[in-house]
Design an enzyme around this catalytic site. Sequence first.
Site, short mmCIF file in Angstrom:
data_model
loop_
_atom_site.label_atom_id
_atom_site.label_comp_id
_atom_site.label_asym_id
_atom_site.label_seq_id
_atom_site.Cartn_x
_atom_site.Cartn_y
_atom_site.Cartn_z
CG MET A 1 -1.97 1.05 1.22
SD MET A 1 -2.95 1.11 -0.30
CE MET A 1 -3.75 -0.49 -0.24
CB CYS A 2 1.56 3.77 -2.02
SG CYS A 2 2.41 2.33 -2.73
NE ARG A 3 -2.24 5.95 2.25
CZ ARG A 3 -3.56 5.75 2.44
NH1 ARG A 3 -4.23 6.53 3.28
NH2 ARG A 3 -4.17 4.80 1.77
#
Length: 230
Positions: A1-3
């Site tokens: 997951m990332c932002r």
Amino acid sequence: MCRHIGWLGAPRSVASLVLDPPQGLLVQSYAPRRQKHGLMNADGWGAGFFDQSVPRRWRSDKPLWGDASFASVAPALRSGCVVAAVRSATIGMPIEPSASAPFSDGQWLLSHNGVVDRAVLPLTGSAESVVDSAVLAALIFQRGLDALGETITEVGALDPNARLNILAANGSRMLATTWGDTLSVLRLPDGVVLASEPYDDDPGWADIPDRHLVTVAGSDVELTPLKGSV
């Protein structure tokens, strides 16, 4: 997951969007507030911006908090269109600068916040890395950003477990999708911010519903339900 985060509006420094906000990408790299999958985003980062019509990028496989060179230069980098991201690598995926968003085809900057089974993605030969996000970006570029909603809907049908939040910009337009994770919008007098999560506690932030296409042109923000949304 990332932002990730995107800006379209009057020229601003990259630092004002990425490093300076109290809950900006710098803080989200080690203490995200709304992240559903994973606890940190320490497997690389990237910042892209438009120099007139030319996309420029600075990417790394190191944590954002450890890059003093970027911190010293980011206040001097100004643009009216910015796309930046911090990365939490999918298990089994390599950690390398080319695996960090934003990806580019020379016209667009694109970030993927999520995960997708590479087996459902056709190989295009133009992916910047073997990671799922890079292969997905290459497919989107090949299909064209005008077909972003259709592409995400098709990939989501092939991989029901996929999370497909996309953020892309070409200097004059910004596009995004919500598919399995969070995205918020902040309308400001001089532009529009799209971000995986708010970078401060401004009451103007609004959450984007899941399975929607977001189109930003000038100060206009349009939301379109994607096929399969409820």
